[in-house]
Design an enzyme around this catalytic site. Sequence first.
Site, PDB file in Angstrom:
ATOM      1  N   LYS A 161       0.831  -1.204   0.000  1.00 57.93           N
ATOM      2  CA  LYS A 161       0.000   0.000   0.000  1.00 57.93           C
ATOM      3  C   LYS A 161       0.867   1.258   0.000  1.00 57.93           C
ATOM      4  O   LYS A 161       1.879   1.322   0.706  1.00 57.93           O
ATOM      5  CB  LYS A 161      -0.904  -0.020   1.240  1.00 57.93           C
ATOM      6  CG  LYS A 161      -1.869   1.153   1.368  1.00 57.93           C
ATOM      7  CD  LYS A 161      -2.699   0.987   2.635  1.00 57.93           C
ATOM      8  CE  LYS A 161      -3.711   2.105   2.821  1.00 57.93           C
ATOM      9  NZ  LYS A 161      -4.528   1.913   4.047  1.00 57.93           N
ATOM     10  N   SER A 180      -9.237   1.882   3.115  1.00 61.48           N
ATOM     11  CA  SER A 180      -8.422   2.757   2.295  1.00 61.48           C
ATOM     12  C   SER A 180      -7.344   2.022   1.495  1.00 61.48           C
ATOM     13  O   SER A 180      -6.695   2.606   0.641  1.00 61.48           O
ATOM     14  CB  SER A 180      -7.737   3.806   3.181  1.00 61.48           C
ATOM     15  OG  SER A 180      -6.857   3.189   4.115  1.00 61.48           O
ATOM     16  N   SER A 198      -9.674  -0.529   7.152  1.00 64.82           N
ATOM     17  CA  SER A 198      -9.063  -0.325   5.840  1.00 64.82           C
ATOM     18  C   SER A 198      -8.339  -1.519   5.250  1.00 64.82           C
ATOM     19  O   SER A 198      -7.888  -1.471   4.109  1.00 64.82           O
ATOM     20  CB  SER A 198      -8.111   0.875   5.891  1.00 64.82           C
ATOM     21  OG  SER A 198      -8.838   2.068   6.022  1.00 64.82           O
TER      22      SER A 198
END
Length: 466
Positions: free
Chosen positions: A81, A158, A182
């Site tokens: 990420k 996210s 997330s």
Amino acid sequence: MHTSPIFLPLKEQHARLRGGSLSAVQLVDAAIDLHASRGDHDHAYLTWNGEAAREMARATDSVLACGGDTGSLMGVPVSIKDIYAVPGLPTYAGSARRLPRHWEEPGPVVSTLLKQLPSVMGKTHSVEFAFGGLGTNAHWGAPRNPWDRVHHRTPGGSSAGAGVSLINGTAGLALGTDTAGSVRVPAAMTGVAGLKTTAGRWSTAQIVPLSATLDTPGLLARGVDDLAFAFEALDGALTIRAGGVLARPSLADLTFGVPEAYFWEHCSPGIAESVQAAIRQLEAAGARIVTLDLPRTDEVFTLFQQGGLAAVELAAFLKTQLPEAIASLDPNVAARVKAADDIPGWEYVRRCGELKSLSANAADCLTRVDALLTPTVTLSPPTLESLEPDGAYPKANMQALRNTVVANFMGLCGLTLPVGKDDVGMPVGLQVLAGPWQDARLLAIGQAIEAELGNSLAILGAPPTP
């Protein structure tokens, strides 16, 4: 039908790499081929690292050929990420501009991973500063949920590109983070498994912070077995509490709590039904199911709607560390950061105390069962168009995170795994919650559940082709 070697379980990749029937280059080439055919459509990556990953894989194969072994994740294609600092790759944290270069110096999680010589395929899209549960981003666009090739549906956030990278075959393991859901939300929305670790178990150093109090590194993979394999590879070097994943228990030896209140509200058609069917299947296989409601869940949601701790803590980080980023914030992020200006210091301190009280109550409650079972997300992944009207995004974002935020605010560890599809054909996740520091046992319990229900490939099959 999945024929690429990248879809093999991580244990099998591990064995074949060492047995000589599979090479790290073959795995990377498979990821590159799938990225070429699906990458532009799925939009999982902000920074694609394919050619550099191939060079790394060649070096890894040379080490393997000499009998070297740097760890269980050696040669495994991994996506990371874009809020983790990774050497040689820029960090944007979903923002419009590249962050200062010190955000490319790895922290403990990435350093532990890189020492094992995985193939880093690239950095996946994130909601700006990880502040959102749907996966949208005004600067870079939203990755496309692979399960709907007609409509552009959100992938969950996210960690927006993480689950997509697994489903489209460009990674076998994905690193994400979880502050209110997330990891678990994108895992559930894209039909993979995801682990939220206990806060404080793994360091968050050199991970761009959303909430210094609540941020937790986490993992996504195509099944719980893969999560357990990766967790064991990383956990020993990251926490003094490490003891390895426990032996998979029998379902007949497990007692699961299922709440009647809160977690079932406002489910999109087919979500509650899929989760309830999975719970009935576990019960038929020998698990004991009892009714158990976590105390004070409504207080959690009220606190979350008020901004929790994340709005204040992100505002503090931006104003002290990246003030130049504030003017260009994604409007959906900017509104929540601006709202922090109206939260007085005493209210922030009160909220911190409230979370400690909530966590103590939840830990005590969960001593009565092995784990709690709930839907992971009650909302079918919305289309981007449906989020355009005024007020549509905040409402959908709150609903997407409603069930997962409970674990963060109550100090729990959490797991999600796919159990079916909803009425519009999108994946449905089962959330499994356990008390703090029970991460290893939670994974073992998840493996027992997965052994009965099947993993993402068995339950969902392959997504439609672009």
